[in-house]
Design a protein around this motif. Sequence first.
Motif, PDB file in Angstrom:
ATOM      1  N   ALA A  97       0.821  -1.216   0.000  1.00 43.05           N
ATOM      2  CA  ALA A  97       0.000   0.000   0.000  1.00 43.05           C
ATOM      3  C   ALA A  97       0.854   1.265   0.000  1.00 43.05           C
ATOM      4  CB  ALA A  97      -0.944  -0.004   1.196  1.00 43.05           C
ATOM      5  N   LEU A  98       2.071   1.171   0.524  1.00 43.27           N
ATOM      6  CA  LEU A  98       2.955   2.340   0.541  1.00 43.27           C
ATOM      7  C   LEU A  98       3.302   2.815  -0.866  1.00 43.27           C
ATOM      8  CD1 LEU A  98       5.443   1.474   3.414  1.00 43.27           C
ATOM      9  CD2 LEU A  98       3.670   3.227   3.428  1.00 43.27           C
ATOM     10  N   LEU A  99       3.361   1.897  -1.821  1.00 42.39           N
ATOM     11  CA  LEU A  99       3.674   2.296  -3.200  1.00 42.39           C
ATOM     12  C   LEU A  99       2.611   3.264  -3.724  1.00 42.39           C
ATOM     13  CD1 LEU A  99       4.851  -1.140  -4.628  1.00 42.39           C
ATOM     14  CD2 LEU A  99       6.276   0.785  -3.901  1.00 42.39           C
ATOM     15  N   ILE A 100       1.366   3.030  -3.365  1.00 44.58           N
ATOM     16  CA  ILE A 100       0.282   3.925  -3.775  1.00 44.58           C
ATOM     17  C   ILE A 100       0.411   5.264  -3.066  1.00 44.58           C
ATOM     18  CG2 ILE A 100      -2.234   4.235  -3.757  1.00 44.58           C
ATOM     19  CD1 ILE A 100      -2.370   1.103  -3.936  1.00 44.58           C
ATOM     20  N   VAL A 101       0.740   5.229  -1.779  1.00 44.30           N
ATOM     21  CA  VAL A 101       0.909   6.466  -1.007  1.00 44.30           C
ATOM     22  C   VAL A 101       2.039   7.305  -1.591  1.00 44.30           C
ATOM     23  CG1 VAL A 101       1.545   7.399   1.257  1.00 44.30           C
ATOM     24  CG2 VAL A 101      -0.039   5.474   1.100  1.00 44.30           C
TER      25      VAL A 101
END
Length: 173
Positions: A97-101
């Motif tokens: 999910a950090l990649l999206i953030v």
Amino acid sequence: LLSTFFGIGTILGVFFAARWGLNRDDIALCAAAICAFLPMFLALHSAISNDPMLFCLCTWSLALCAYMIRLGWDLPRIMLLGAIVGLALLTKTTALALLIVVAISIVASKKLSHPKLIAWSAVVIPLVVAAPWWIRNMNLYGDPFAMKAFKDAFTGSAQASMFIESFGALDYW
């Protein structure tokens, strides 16, 4: 002890994420205090698990995104963010999910010291960091995230639903 150090790092990460994101020390202090005294936070950081490391890395990733949105993206910060997100990806797949953030942070940011293409390396670096482990998992388990192996390892172990069925929801809680 290591989990406790990660907990301290997470609390500091929450403080700086709020400080850099909102530019207010009072809110940052309140956010860190709330995080520090949550019973489940204390319980998780008193046990041996990879969750404290994940929380620390994710919190600092968010803090760095807030910092760079406010003050600008430069190559050393981009590389640091990429390395932290890469380590988080190695810790648990939840960190995907950090990649999206990070991508949203790049798009939302107006202060880029370099062209946006260089800023996007903050998304590529974590993938490069995690790739060797994912390739190993693919070769060993046929799945880059080893999800089937994980499920197989915990088949038959106690689940909350088993206790709720046995005792009832009220007694379980």
